[in-house]
Design a protein around this motif. Structure first.
Motif, PDB file in Angstrom:
ATOM      1  N   TYR A 122      11.973 -22.062  61.253  1.00 25.90           N
ATOM      2  CA  TYR A 122      12.395 -21.474  62.514  1.00 25.90           C
ATOM      3  C   TYR A 122      13.909 -21.339  62.517  1.00 25.90           C
ATOM      4  O   TYR A 122      14.623 -21.983  61.748  1.00 25.90           O
ATOM      5  N   ASP A 123      14.407 -20.518  63.411  1.00 27.55           N
ATOM      6  CA  ASP A 123      15.855 -20.347  63.572  1.00 27.55           C
ATOM      7  C   ASP A 123      16.129 -20.388  65.079  1.00 27.55           C
ATOM      8  O   ASP A 123      16.021 -19.386  65.772  1.00 27.55           O
ATOM      9  N   LEU A 124      16.410 -21.594  65.576  1.00 23.34           N
ATOM     10  CA  LEU A 124      16.495 -21.797  67.021  1.00 23.34           C
ATOM     11  C   LEU A 124      17.935 -21.929  67.511  1.00 23.34           C
ATOM     12  O   LEU A 124      18.804 -22.420  66.798  1.00 23.34           O
ATOM     13  N   GLU A 125      18.183 -21.469  68.744  1.00 22.99           N
ATOM     14  CA  GLU A 125      19.426 -21.761  69.461  1.00 22.99           C
ATOM     15  C   GLU A 125      19.196 -23.024  70.276  1.00 22.99           C
ATOM     16  O   GLU A 125      18.078 -23.274  70.720  1.00 22.99           O
ATOM     17  N   TYR A 126      20.259 -23.779  70.552  1.00 22.36           N
ATOM     18  CA  TYR A 126      20.079 -25.019  71.306  1.00 22.36           C
ATOM     19  C   TYR A 126      20.885 -25.070  72.607  1.00 22.36           C
ATOM     20  O   TYR A 126      21.014 -26.126  73.207  1.00 22.36           O
ATOM     21  N   ASP A 127      21.443 -23.914  73.019  1.00 23.19           N
ATOM     22  CA  ASP A 127      22.325 -23.907  74.198  1.00 23.19           C
ATOM     23  C   ASP A 127      21.691 -24.584  75.419  1.00 23.19           C
ATOM     24  O   ASP A 127      22.271 -25.475  76.022  1.00 23.19           O
TER      25      ASP A 127
END
Lengths: 255, 255, 255, 255
Positions: free
Chosen positions: B213-218
């Motif tokens: 996966y390629d997730l953002e964590y903002d």
């Protein structure tokens, strides 16, 4: 997942085996005894059945990162000189009343299928104080079962255990009798406060006599000594603490 | 109402999906992780199944005056670069032992029907103290599953978690293994006292590596900062209070 | 083991028998009464049924080393001058709500099979204080049952027992009525703190009048006197203790 | 006794009836409201069904010496000007999670058989403090149900009730919706400490508007005044007690 699932891991050809039960309980006496018996007969023991049930805690144990679903296990033990046995062990009892009945019935079913008509439930009976001489108290499903057990040193007492016997050990007597089993419960006296390998040895020595096993106790004695070291350290700490607290007399010189 | 009712909300065509579970538990780590994963893959996630059961609390949640019956949900997530997934989320665990077995079995049935043979149970492991570096502890249904997880930074420890793994996460390993699933549990270290978005991020970062996966964590980091503001305020209040209480020395000048 | 197992130990030919229940409860009044009735009619009582159930505690009682699985028992009592009876006794109530319904239904089934259409549930009603005059409070499944019971000295009170009647005694009224039984509950007043043979005698004296039994009370009175000795000793100890503590006035002369 | 037994006491011909539920709960608001509704429509209400279940407490209530087995009741109410209704009342909720699901399903089955497709669950929402103005908070199974309820003065609040709605009231929304019912819950604000007839009146006034009932409130207001007398007496006693305790200042003149 059904109410109960039984995995037939292996088969074994046993001659008039006795069922021996040692699930967790008072002082872990039964479990220690049965685990030691399996350790000592390692080459001659085969895991034959695993029982899984909704009545067990919904839980896996983790050993070195690898999971094992809560279950109880039956091992077939066949040694040249002693009676053949089917040994029940596990990390948990059932978690409900109905669960105890369900699992005990299932274990008796399996024992019957292996030709067993006798069973020994192993456990502890709490005394509330530390013990020097480990007596073993007995209970039987029929009075005729008493004499050979008494000959092996087991005591039958009028009102003990006062509260009866609860859980799988109790039901092996109660449900066992209803199905024609000769059922005996051997309870090692134990303080009830600690895991008690000495009590487990006392119970196993009775079993040795009755079933003609020939067991070594080195590893069980080692665990007992470890426990005694722990107890001694606690007692030393308590003594030390009471010495650190100045007595009334000492206080005169402080103030 | 049957013991269990499954609503087929939609269908989805998944390729060798992995089952990912994040129900409420220690530090809400699993639930935070899975809810963030669904948020980040929103356009690519489809609600496929709802599970209702007598084993859940007899309860509706109310959101802006509108009720929703307690259930758990499975979402199909299909993204171009990562492994397809079937993601389990919900607000409640089952309320009885048998309920945990029942619901986990049902989830595995559904996962199988979507072609899944692997599962990841996400959760937290309590350390009892506030944490700086968030390690992720692993448990697997089979030793062969360890290497790729270890490569992603997960630690396998000899006696952890000491009490085993309880509830749906534990049973996904235990029941999953019995049905041929490769099952892994990823547990973020967390104090155990607070909802812990940092621990959820640590767990998700492992999942990112393993499933690509390629997730953002903002948004997750924002929640973590909010939690940290709360903690700081509590600590300030405690410091203030201890300053308000005059020390023994001060008392000399008062009296 | 099924949910319920009924052993037909013997058969008996009863004429319009009444079912009489006395399981453990407040002050053990019901159980004492029924056990005394069985003792006094010993030569004329036959154990006819044993009921085993998963709803009982998973337990055996041990008497002189021999186990007995938890059960309840029905005895057929047939005496020349009194009404025939089917007497229910046991050491335990069921352990769950559903269990109470299950066991009461089973008992009513058996009672029906013996031709019974009337039942008497015996028990105690707690008053919270020691009692001199033992009144017996009644409850009936139908108002038409009151007059004969009132003639035997039973009191019907507007709001008693305030909390209703719980357990098998309550359900014998409730389920009994639904099946066409004329059901009466006789509750001896009792402090609620102690086993109370005097209250049991008061209840039995009502039953004697209604069913034309002719009972001796020597053994029950003996137990009552033993209980009273115990109470007296406790009260003496309390008095002694309060005498050992010097009153304020005495202290002047000491110091 | 089966899990559930339904007695068809009578039949009634209702036109598009609404199901109205008022079982015991917070402040007994729902039960007070429904019992008052049945009292006010006495000549037009018929007891149609009684539900008995193993999930209820194993208990009879005693009224003037006569027993009544725990059950819940459905009354058919048919008045010339208002909507026909099926009114659910009883003294107990189910005692287990599964029991709540079982009983709610059974009630919805019966309501369906009478042609109902709408239901109103009545209850209280605890505020933790005494109340002057009794607001009624609403929850609905579908947003489209809000406008008419809001017109009748009901408030919909973003996060209330925070813990959702538990028990039969909650499940009438949740299970009702799954079966196509339009389900509304009306919750009168109440302190949560006391039986609250004022809150019950507030809820009934909403129902009056929505279903076009025309109710008198004399008896309910009387009960409210009795409650208020009790509260006033408690408050007086507290005031008196605080007057009896001399303040610090007074103590100077004593010593």
């Amino acid at each position: 997942m059904d109410e109960l699932e039984i995995d037939a891991v292996a088969e074994a050809d046993l001659e008039e085996p006795v069922l021996i039960e040692g699930l967790p309980g008072v002082g872990h006496v039964g479990k220690l005894a049965v685990d030691h018996l399996l350790e000592e007969t390692e080459g001659e023991a085969t895991l034959v059945r695993r029982l899984y049930s909704r009545e067990f805690p919904p839980q896996v144990t983790i050993d070195d990162g690898v999971s094992q679903l809560t279950c109880c296990e039956l091992h077939a033990v066949s040694t040249p000189d002693a009676r053949d046995a089917l040994v029940l062990t596990g990390d948990h009892q059932a978690q409900s009343n109905a669960g105890h009945y369900l699992l005990t019935s299932a274990v008796l079913d399996i024992a019957e299928s292996f030709g067993a008509t006798e069973c020994y439930a192993l456990g502890g009976v709490p005394t509330g104080e530390l013990i020097d001489e480990y007596a073993v108290v007995g209970a039987v499903s029929d009075p005729s079962l008493k004499p050979p057990i008494e000959d092996a040193g087991v005591e039958f007492r009028e009102n003990e255990p006062a509260g009866g016997i609860v859980g799988v050990s109790g039901l092996l007597l109660g449900l066992g009798e209803r199905r024609g089993f000769d059922a005996t419960c051997l309870m090692g006296e134990t303080s009830g406060y600690l895991v008690d390998p000495r009590s487990a040895r006392a119970v196993l020595e009775v079993l040795e006599t009755v079933l003609e096993y020939d067991l070594e106790y080195d590893s069980l004695d080692e665990r007992a000594e470890e426990m005694e070291d722990v107890i001694n350290k606690i007692q030393e700490m308590e003594t030390q603490q009471s010495m650190d607290v100045p007595a009334d007399e000492d206080l005169r010189y402080i103030g």
